[in-house]
Design an enzyme around this catalytic site. Structure first.
Site: not given
Ligand code: 13P
Length: 287
Positions: A81-82, A179-180, A230, A232
């Site tokens: 991811d990222h 995000h988060g 998904v 967090t």
């Protein structure tokens, strides 16, 4: 079976559903995530940040994911991811990740295209899928932070050029998610998603899934979202449950007493999300 992201999004496209992509933060929570997918007969993407991959070890994660996918007979893709760093991408591919994301969303448009293209060339010759990103996702994740002022929505006309030039297998879009975001929910820009979906023919990806209202899922899926991240929500629930257990359990009792309830919490959330991601309330392409 161990699959690429492309295999899974192709499957999702045929069934007008989305594949849940769940971030793992430790090895403990992993078996329950894949068992959750098995219980629903669904595929799953397991994803790690670069830092989690370094903490556990790329090849250790690959070995455990492959073993669980084969043993439980679940279609699983393992995704980085990222990633913004070519070395991390190479490490993941060399270790056997089946999919990676190159996140060039902080770069000028042309540089994002050029660098994503290089990653796609490297990954595709090794049979690995690539997710690119255009526009930005707000909020903070693993040290990458995008403030509200710096948030950039994806422009449909840019998406056309980006997908054509880079040949990515999936595209993360900036349509208002963060995000988060676990204390509130966001207003996703569905009209913008519709516009992007009408001009690009590539699976689209939602980031910041924790902050997306569940009632919005069907509309997102019906407009081309084929991978839904998904993270967090799993992390917060695992940690909360583990904290409560650790507070109550004697220090000389096996760690199982603290960890298993936390893993179970994650499994239940994964199952709940996957059931919604299968989009069974909607007309599937098979009918
Ligand atoms: P959340 O942690 O906000 O659910 O987002 C996950 C994600 O998009 C991973 O890239």
């Amino acid at each position: 079976m161990y699959k690429t992201l492309k295999d899974l999004t192709n499957q999702a496209e045929k069934l007008n559903m989305t594949v849940g992509a769940f971030n793992m933060h430790n090895l403990e929570m992993l078996p329950g995530m894949i068992r959750g997918a098995k219980e629903l007969g669904a595929p799953i993407v397991i994803q790690t940040s670069v830092d989690t991959a370094k903490y556990i070890g790329y090849s250790v994660i690959v070995a455990v994911v492959k073993q669980l996918a084969n043993e439980l007979m679940v279609d699983v893709a393992l995704h980085l991811d990222h990633a913004r760093d070519f070395d991390a991408i190479k490490d993941a591919i060399d270790a056997g990740y089946s999919s990676i994301m190159f996140d060039g969303s902080n770069l000028p448009f042309k540089e994002n295209i050029a660098k994503t293209k290089l990653v796609v060339e490297y990954a595709h010759t090794r049979g690995v899928s690539v997710e690119g990103e255009l526009g930005t996702i707000g909020g903070t994740e693993e040290g990458i932070s995008v403030s509200e002022e710096d948030k950039v929505y994806t422009r449909a006309e840019d998406a056309v050029v980006f997908v054509r030039e880079t040949e990515v297998d999936a595209l993360a879009v900036g349509i208002g998610t963060n995000h988060g975001q676990f204390k509130s929910k966001t207003d996703v820009q569905v009209p913008l998603l519709k516009e992007i979906h009408s001009v690009v023919d590539v699976p689209l990806v939602i980031h910041g899934g924790t902050g997306v209202k569940e009632e919005d899922y069907p509309e997102l899926i019906n407009n081309g979202i084929r991978k839904f991240n998904v993270g967090t929500e799993l992390l917060v629930n695992w940690t909360q449950e583990a904290k409560e257990c650790f507070a109550e359990t004697a220090v000389n009792k096996s760690l199982r007493h603290n960890i298993i309830p936390a893993n179970e919490k994650v499994k239940e959330i994964v199952k709940h999300k996957i059931a919604l991601f299968m989009n069974l309330g909607e007309k599937s392409n098979l009918e």
